[in-house]
Scaffold this active site. Structure first.
Site, PDB file in Angstrom:
ATOM      1  N   ALA A 509      -6.053  42.761 -45.078  1.00 56.10           N
ATOM      2  CA  ALA A 509      -6.158  42.069 -43.785  1.00 56.10           C
ATOM      3  C   ALA A 509      -5.896  40.211 -43.046  1.00 56.10           C
ATOM      4  O   ALA A 509      -7.389  40.090 -43.693  1.00 56.10           O
ATOM      5  CB  ALA A 509      -6.383  43.031 -42.640  1.00 56.10           C
ATOM      6  N   SER A 561     -14.739  33.744 -39.693  1.00 55.67           N
ATOM      7  CA  SER A 561     -15.181  33.473 -39.147  1.00 55.67           C
ATOM      8  C   SER A 561     -14.959  33.364 -37.216  1.00 55.67           C
ATOM      9  O   SER A 561     -15.504  32.669 -36.931  1.00 55.67           O
ATOM     10  CB  SER A 561     -15.116  32.155 -39.034  1.00 55.67           C
ATOM     11  OG  SER A 561     -14.501  31.672 -38.725  1.00 55.67           O
ATOM     12  N   LYS A 584     -20.826  34.533 -39.826  1.00 52.64           N
ATOM     13  CA  LYS A 584     -22.226  34.269 -39.227  1.00 52.64           C
ATOM     14  C   LYS A 584     -21.873  34.222 -37.656  1.00 52.64           C
ATOM     15  O   LYS A 584     -23.161  34.125 -36.778  1.00 52.64           O
ATOM     16  CB  LYS A 584     -22.847  32.415 -39.023  1.00 52.64           C
ATOM     17  CG  LYS A 584     -22.953  32.471 -40.601  1.00 52.64           C
ATOM     18  CD  LYS A 584     -23.217  30.804 -40.968  1.00 52.64           C
ATOM     19  CE  LYS A 584     -22.102  30.176 -41.121  1.00 52.64           C
ATOM     20  NZ  LYS A 584     -21.958  29.746 -42.474  1.00 52.64           N
ATOM     21  N   VAL A 614     -26.149  32.411 -44.602  1.00 52.35           N
ATOM     22  CA  VAL A 614     -27.205  31.183 -45.459  1.00 52.35           C
ATOM     23  C   VAL A 614     -27.092  30.843 -47.013  1.00 52.35           C
ATOM     24  O   VAL A 614     -26.982  31.607 -47.800  1.00 52.35           O
ATOM     25  CB  VAL A 614     -28.944  31.336 -44.855  1.00 52.35           C
ATOM     26  CG1 VAL A 614     -29.491  30.578 -45.128  1.00 52.35           C
ATOM     27  CG2 VAL A 614     -28.890  31.548 -43.744  1.00 52.35           C
ATOM     28  N   ALA A 616     -24.410  29.972 -48.672  1.00 46.13           N
ATOM     29  CA  ALA A 616     -23.903  30.576 -50.023  1.00 46.13           C
ATOM     30  C   ALA A 616     -24.215  31.707 -50.598  1.00 46.13           C
ATOM     31  O   ALA A 616     -24.754  33.086 -50.459  1.00 46.13           O
ATOM     32  CB  ALA A 616     -23.730  29.803 -50.253  1.00 46.13           C
ATOM     33  N   LEU A 618     -27.374  31.886 -53.188  1.00 48.16           N
ATOM     34  CA  LEU A 618     -28.409  31.219 -53.003  1.00 48.16           C
ATOM     35  C   LEU A 618     -29.236  33.047 -52.075  1.00 48.16           C
ATOM     36  O   LEU A 618     -28.979  33.675 -50.896  1.00 48.16           O
ATOM     37  CB  LEU A 618     -28.874  30.286 -52.822  1.00 48.16           C
ATOM     38  CG  LEU A 618     -28.766  28.655 -52.860  1.00 48.16           C
ATOM     39  CD1 LEU A 618     -29.457  27.882 -52.534  1.00 48.16           C
ATOM     40  CD2 LEU A 618     -28.426  28.537 -54.535  1.00 48.16           C
ATOM     41  N   GLU A 672     -15.869  19.970 -43.260  1.00 51.58           N
ATOM     42  CA  GLU A 672     -14.535  20.886 -42.321  1.00 51.58           C
ATOM     43  C   GLU A 672     -13.784  19.523 -42.201  1.00 51.58           C
ATOM     44  O   GLU A 672     -14.056  18.499 -42.574  1.00 51.58           O
ATOM     45  CB  GLU A 672     -15.099  21.049 -41.585  1.00 51.58           C
ATOM     46  CG  GLU A 672     -16.336  22.081 -41.070  1.00 51.58           C
ATOM     47  CD  GLU A 672     -15.771  23.256 -41.382  1.00 51.58           C
ATOM     48  OE1 GLU A 672     -14.300  24.073 -41.381  1.00 51.58           O
ATOM     49  OE2 GLU A 672     -16.860  24.403 -42.734  1.00 51.58           O
ATOM     50  N   LYS A 687     -27.773  28.500 -39.355  1.00 52.69           N
ATOM     51  CA  LYS A 687     -27.723  29.385 -39.809  1.00 52.69           C
ATOM     52  C   LYS A 687     -29.715  29.411 -39.573  1.00 52.69           C
ATOM     53  O   LYS A 687     -30.243  30.268 -40.158  1.00 52.69           O
ATOM     54  CB  LYS A 687     -28.021  28.078 -41.483  1.00 52.69           C
ATOM     55  CG  LYS A 687     -26.464  28.202 -41.679  1.00 52.69           C
ATOM     56  CD  LYS A 687     -26.101  27.582 -42.873  1.00 52.69           C
ATOM     57  CE  LYS A 687     -25.152  27.260 -43.565  1.00 52.69           C
ATOM     58  NZ  LYS A 687     -23.860  26.460 -44.225  1.00 52.69           N
ATOM     59  N   GLY A 803     -18.897  26.318 -51.796  1.00 52.60           N
ATOM     60  CA  GLY A 803     -17.804  26.850 -52.271  1.00 52.60           C
ATOM     61  C   GLY A 803     -17.598  28.315 -51.938  1.00 52.60           C
ATOM     62  O   GLY A 803     -18.538  29.161 -52.018  1.00 52.60           O
TER      63      GLY A 803
END
Ligand code: ADP
Ligand code: ASP
Ligand code: MG
Length: 820
Positions: A509, A561, A584, A614, A616, A618, A672, A687, A803
């Protein structure tokens, strides 16, 4: 000789009557045929509801009209398709029966009561109508029709509404009727109404709901036919009700014993009494689909593979009540139990399950919930003395329960299956109220709350019958990350299949549209399908789709988001849906909502994973959780949590001016579209808040102190163009600071800090070369955790923290965490 039984689902309209006639014609070419018919589907229900209404003196003309209308329409349609069909004859016979029905119902209304005798007479009318119509239909194909009257030939005993048939007596009467009346030529077909029989007083009785299966088995046993075929609306017996579990597996063959256990413990496909007479005379039973007569169906016979102990099916009974009787010293528990059960059975209440506990001095049994008052009264009246003499202390009654049973030859000997059965429930934290101690080796039953039933059945079925792990995904948000995730999933299919993981996306969606496929979306051309379909997306549709298709373990992935989606997380979890999110918003919303979601995951036993919130991909959140679980204490934390700011501040090391490094970052797509969003430090603050909450600090976003990168006077350059044009005005200031700290061998970094007292700061900090953050630049993220265990050398996690590929991979790893 063969008996063919057609259920209500096979007689639901004119087309189905014609299909049934076709099947009868085909079979009659080879065999002498006896046909047992049910009422068309729902007719028995209507008749029952008419009686109930009439007792309460409610208006029933509409209900009678409904039934009449159904049959008269049926007659009209049959005449339309088959000119030879004698509609007038059928019409007159049915009219006559309706007049009689009205008269009986008038009596019911007058006395506001309906005796069991009258009740039975009314509710078996649908079967009579089916026989009248089918008889005329077959006559129009030039067949001679004989009719067995079950009231005269099937000799019944016991409860008028749940009668049992005496086969020996019935055989005699049936044979007599066949010899007297039924012409023996091959073109003769014999019909009998199902569900109906007669007692020794000549009263009409019925055999319990679904009783036509039993009628067919009795007729088959009396005539010792070669095969008893039960024609219905599914291809045969499945590992579970195929209308509830969409991946239920069709069984080619099951033993009589397995079929008995399946039907007794709830599989509606067969009336529980059907199999015993067939077993006695070793008559095979074939379950076939009227809508798909070419399918081989399921054969029930005495063949069992003695060496293999495997599961055959899962059944369930809903709305059960459990009585537990506690005593101070129930030393002769077995005798007491059998006394109680006998008393209850004598009142024609079926006892579904029995358990006992010597250690607790208790005995428990289950009956259908509708029998709760009758059972209570029986217990207190018939065991009055036991209560008085304190042999029984008290009775605990638990309502709204379901019994789930796993059936298979010698299943109790198969340790693997038993452990799968129980571990799947404990893994999904479904509470087992009780485990049965049935003496049969072929069945194991548990009791759960009604509200856990659907989920428990799905999970057990999946675990027992499929080695593969199933992941059922719904992706919301198809921006860069959503798209990359779909690409990764598509690419990994082969690898996943090899790992026995069946991962499918059932819904995709964006904020407006919704693509679904209950069998899984073809990921090779999902974009094309998405653009073509364009069903409107909203949360109600999404939840409806998930509910209607009985997904086992659905997972929603939020790649948006948007707080419109994150505000629905509680709703998702309370519908037993797991969530993986890159968004988030939920974790940085009010503490109230944050904890509401956390507690919901415990209450509803769902997973809510957000590793990519937080850093991505990791591994941060999961590591933090593991540390805390193992008893570690976080002392303090500092980290570079923004890829764009890591890039910008890293460039300053090389003497690039502040404004130029921003422009470079923009150009390379690190920021951004409006770099002020990154420079505001808000994203880092979010974060940091997520990490601080994870550590256990109860903070709101406003508690994170941000020291802005861009000074206040810059607010006057209030649009992007002006901002970019004037950003060079900050270069000198930065250069001065940089030169100053450089002398001390330090660099500038934009960091998030959680102090040992829980204070959270987001600011530019001068970092010396012994600090792990000194090296972090070029878009890399790093997190430095000092804890009780990681001290004086901290735990450092570093790598790309933004990324599409790494973020999508982070979501992927959350998915694996859910199923492992
Ligand atoms: P009929 O009208 O033919 O008697 P029923 O509705 O009484 O049909 O029984 C057929 C239904 O039994 C199927 O449509 C299916 O939903 C249900 N059912 C329950 N358990 C099973 C199972 N294990 N295998 C097949 N069908 C089942
Ligand atoms: N017509 C009855 C019922 O609906 C019997 C049957 O269908 O077998 O229960
Ligand atoms: Mg049935």
């Amino acid at each position: 000789m063969k008996v063919l039984k057609f259920g209500g689902t096979s007689l639901a309209n004119a087309y189905k009557f014609l299909s049934v006639a076709k099947i009868i014609k085909k079979n009659s070419k080879k065999y002498k045929i006896f046909v047992v018919l049910s009422a068309p589907s729902k007719i028995t229900n209507y008749l029952i509801s008419i009686i109930k209404k009439k007792i309460k003196n409610k208006f029933i003309d509409n209900d009678i009209y409904l039934i009449k209308n159904f049959f008269f329409n049926l007659i009209l349609k049959l005449k339309y398709f088959l000119n030879k069909f004698n509609d007038i004859n059928v019409y007159n016979l049915l009219q006559y029966k309706f007049i009689k029905l009205k008269k009986i119902l008038y009596g019911v209304g007058l006395f506001k009561k309906c005796s069991k005798k009258i009740y039975a007479k009314i509710i078996c009318l649908g079967e009579k109508f089916s026989v009248i119509i089918m008889s005329e239909l077959l006559k129009s194909y030039n067949y001679n029709i004989s009719i067995i009257n079950p009231v005269k030939c099937l000799v019944a005993t016991g409860n008028i509404l749940e009668s049992e048939i005496n086969i020996n007596k019935s055989r005699f009467l049936i044979k007599k009727q066949i010899n007297n009346n039924i012409c023996k030529d091959k073109k003769n077909i014999t019909l009998m109404a199902g569900f109906t029989a007669g007692n020794i007083n000549g009263d009409t009785v019925v055999l319990g709901r679904n009783g036509s299966d039993y009628s067919a088995a009795i007729l088959a046993s009396c005539l010792k036919v070669n095969c008893c075929e039960i024609w219905t609306d599914v291809d045969g017996i499945y590992t579970c009700d195929p209308k509830k579990i969409n991946n239920a597996i069709l069984l080619k063959n099951i033993s009589y014993k397995e079929a008995i256990e399946l039907s007794y413990f709830g599989a509606k496909i067969l009336h529980p009494r059907t199999i015993l007479p067939l077993l006695k005379f070793n008559i095979p039973c074939l379950i076939k689909n009227t809508n798909n007569s070419n399918s081989n169906g399921t054969t029930i016979n005495s063949n069992i593979n003695k060496k293999k102990y495997y599961a055959k099916g899962i059944t369930y009974l809903k709305n059960i009540v459990m009585f537990s009787i506690y005593g101070s010293n129930l030393f002769n528990i077995i005798n007491i139990l059998s006394n109680i059960i006998n008393v209850i059975l004598k009142e024609n209440i079926s006892v579904n399950l029995i358990t006992q506990s010597r250690s607790e001095n208790s005995i428990s049994f289950c009956v259908p919930q509708k029998e709760i008052n009758k059972t209570k009264n029986l217990l207190y009246n018939k065991f009055n003395l036991e209560f008085k003499n304190k042999i029984f202390n008290y009775v605990k009654i638990i309502k709204n329960l379901s019994i789930i049973s796993l059936v298979g030859s010698n299943i109790k000997k198969n340790i693997n299956i038993l452990s799968l059965f129980f571990s799947s429930l404990s893994k999904s934290k479904i509470k087992i109220i009780s485990i049965s101690q049935e003496s049969s080796r072929n069945i194991i039953s548990i009791i759960v709350n009604n509200y856990n039933l659907t989920n428990a059945v799905k999970i057990i079925h999946q675990n027992i019958f499929f080695k593969e792990k199933k992941i059922e995904l719904f992706i919301i948000g198809i921006g860069a990350i959503g798209k990359t995730l779909i690409k990764q999933i598509c690419k990994q299919q082969f690898f996943l299949n090899n790992q026995n993981i069946n991962l499918k996306i059932y819904g995709i969606a964006n904020s407006k549209y919704f693509l679904t496929n209950k069998n899984g979306i073809n990921l090779n051309n999902w974009k094309l399908l998405f653009n073509k379909k364009k069903n409107k997306f909203n949360i109600i549709n999404l939840l409806k789709f998930i509910k209607n298709n009985n997904f086992c373990y659905p997972i929603i992935i939020d790649c948006t988001s948007s707080n419109l989606i994150s505000n629905e997380y509680f709703n998702f979890i309370s519908n037993n849906i797991n969530i993986v999110t890159a968004n988030k918003k939920a974790n940085t919303s009010s503490l109230y909502y944050y904890y509401k979601i956390k507690y919901a995951t415990i209450n509803y036993n769902c997973k809510f994973l957000y590793e990519t919130n937080v850093g991505a991909g990791l591994p941060i959140i999961e590591n933090l959780k593991n540390l805390l679980c193992s008893g570690d204490k976080i002392i303090n934390f500092s980290g570079i949590l923004s890829g764009s700011l890591s890039f910008i501040f890293g460039k300053l090391d090389k003497g690039v001016s502040f404004s130029k490094s921003i422009k470079m970052a923009c150009k390379m797509g690190f920021t951004e579209p409006d770099p002020r969003e990154d420079l505001s430090g808000m994203d880092v603050a979010r974060k940091l808040l997520i990490l601080a909450r994870e550590i256990g600090y109860t903070l709101e976003l406003k508690d994170i102190k941000i020291t802005p990168i861009i000074p206040n006077f810059f607010k006057k350059f209030n649009n992007l163009k002006k901002f970019m044009k004037n950003i060079h005005l900050l270069d000198n200031g930065f250069k001065k600071i940089y030169n100053k700290i450089n002398k001390k061998n330090k660099v500038l970094r934009f960091v998030g800090i959680i102090k040992s007292n829980g204070k959270c700061l987001v600011k530019i900090k001068a970092i010396n070369k012994f600090n792990p953050l000194y090296e972090i630049k070029n878009g890399e993220n790093a997190l430095v955790i000092y804890s009780k265990y990681y001290n004086p050398i901290p735990l450092v996690v570093r790598g790309y923290g933004a990324g599409n590929n790494v973020t999508a991979a982070g979501i992927f790893s959350d998915l694996f965490r859910i199923i492992s």
